[in-house]
Design an enzyme around this catalytic site. Sequence first.
Site, PDB file in Angstrom:
ATOM      1  N   ARG A 157      28.832  24.520 -20.788  1.00 12.80           N
ATOM      2  CA  ARG A 157      29.176  24.893 -19.410  1.00 12.80           C
ATOM      3  C   ARG A 157      30.524  25.607 -19.378  1.00 12.80           C
ATOM      4  O   ARG A 157      31.560  25.002 -19.614  1.00 12.80           O
ATOM      5  CB  ARG A 157      29.217  23.652 -18.510  1.00 12.80           C
ATOM      6  CG  ARG A 157      29.603  23.975 -17.064  1.00 12.80           C
ATOM      7  CD  ARG A 157      29.231  22.879 -16.074  1.00 12.80           C
ATOM      8  NE  ARG A 157      30.043  21.693 -16.188  1.00 12.80           N
ATOM      9  CZ  ARG A 157      30.082  20.719 -15.269  1.00 12.80           C
ATOM     10  NH1 ARG A 157      29.326  20.830 -14.164  1.00 12.80           N
ATOM     11  NH2 ARG A 157      30.829  19.653 -15.448  1.00 12.80           N
ATOM     12  N   ASP A 161      35.712  13.502 -12.814  1.00  9.56           N
ATOM     13  CA  ASP A 161      36.109  14.842 -13.249  1.00  9.56           C
ATOM     14  C   ASP A 161      36.656  15.605 -12.054  1.00  9.56           C
ATOM     15  O   ASP A 161      36.923  15.015 -11.001  1.00  9.56           O
ATOM     16  CB  ASP A 161      34.972  15.573 -13.973  1.00  9.56           C
ATOM     17  CG  ASP A 161      33.824  15.980 -13.049  1.00  9.56           C
ATOM     18  OD1 ASP A 161      33.944  15.851 -11.807  1.00  9.56           O
ATOM     19  OD2 ASP A 161      32.799  16.444 -13.566  1.00  9.56           O
TER      20      ASP A 161
END
Length: 539
Positions: free
Chosen positions: A169, A453
């Site tokens: 990603r 996150d």
Amino acid sequence: MSAPAPSTLAIVDAEPLPRQEEVLTDAALAFVAELHRQFTPRRNELLTRRGERRAEIARTSTLDFPPETAAVRADDSWKVAPAPAALNDRRVEITGPTDRKMTINALNSGAKVWLADFEDASAPTWENVVLGQLNLTDAYERRIDFTDPKSGKSYALKSADELATVVMRPRGWHLEERHLQLDGVSVPGALVDFGLYFFHNAQRLIDLGKGPYFYLPKTESHLEARLWNDIFVFAQDYVGIPQGTVRATVLIETITAAYEMEEILYELRDHAAGLNAGRWDYLFSIVKNFRDGGAKFVLPDRNAVTMTAPFMRAYTELLVRTCHKRGAHAIGGMAAFIPSRRDAEVNKVAFEKVKADKDREANDGFDGSWVAHPDLVPIALASFDAVLGEKPNQKDRLREDVSVAPGDLIAIDSLDASPTYDGLRNAVAVGIRYIEAWLRGLGAVAIFNLMEDAATAEISRSQIWQWINADVVFENGEHATADLARKVAAEELAAIREEIGEETFTAGKWQQAHDLLLQVSLDQDYADFLTLPAYEQLR
């Protein structure tokens, strides 16, 4: 007379790193420079379009499936390309940053896929950007090992057939990479992450029987998916591999993308692998886009917004139906729990919640789901094994029973819950703790037994902002105000100082994190992304 040679990328304001020359080769940098020349202008136009669309939402307080793409949705004849063998069974995926220890543990975890994250689980320090690339290449070359300096424990890869398939990603379109510039202009972080990884590993992965596979974050429209598709076509030609080798899974983690799922798959159809339901960023996107839409768009505490909330059910069920109609994988959301080594009762309750969540996803038709910790892999695996058996996926479950109206996706007031004072305190506490770690270069952080996150910090600060601007009254009678947020933040900072001790507190970035959280939570001019002002402070 020959044309002048194009200018090359400059490495700016960056301390040399060990083995960086293996990543930052002249040929790799020339490829990234060409990506930048070809595609950054369109990226910039699309960022401008985001602002225009947000202004339209502010004016109308609504969204609809786009009428101009109705023909794409109505045409039942098209499908995405068949999944390659390495991505056909995705029943459990583990996520995490690309530091050396995580790389080994994730590949060894027993999950089918590892989302190797240069985005929300990674603070984009130059070290993380470059050495993360090196760690992935070292893993493919089987020259990676790690000994923990604290415990002395050694880590090494299992045999190749036991390793997870990597889906990488890159950063979202909004972030720049300030350390790589062309003619004084920073290259988008997405092109740096994609470009270095693709250039070094595309052929290497083909040789391993896999391929360059990607997760695309923060996508807001089918036009942004079209840009990525054009990048894939260009990149495959550039290095001389067959068209269609790249596969991309798009995170449907913005409210605008939820209205364009079929169009996003259509734009990427030769390269599409599926869609994923990304929960925290999705909630953040709802707050961001409808922040001035009045009381009916006020979200309650983030932990009260489960995937069974009516508007979240509409989103996930539409995602499964859309994917399976077009032959794509539908990947479920994150189980963020981090098992406690000290509290068996906490684990028991949490494992039951994870099981219920994964059972629901498997029974709803998802083909796989995410976990944040290796100990959760067996739980998620059991949920999907029970439904899939020996089948690699359940794309044959078309979910034609699902019907979602445009208003269903934004029916926030269908949820019977309200913001609470404890919710405010939790948002402040988690926000400060996460931002402090991020400013030290850590993107995935265990806080109160959850793996958090950047999306966590985004929903935390967005909810503080929204509750204050909507003049929410909590159950204890207190009004959500800037002064209350400052008071709670000061108390949380003092509690952290008490908890960790003066020496550790002073050595950290706690005051800086406190100040930044309040800045992005209280400024009347709402920052599109917390990571934009935070990146200015990241060293």
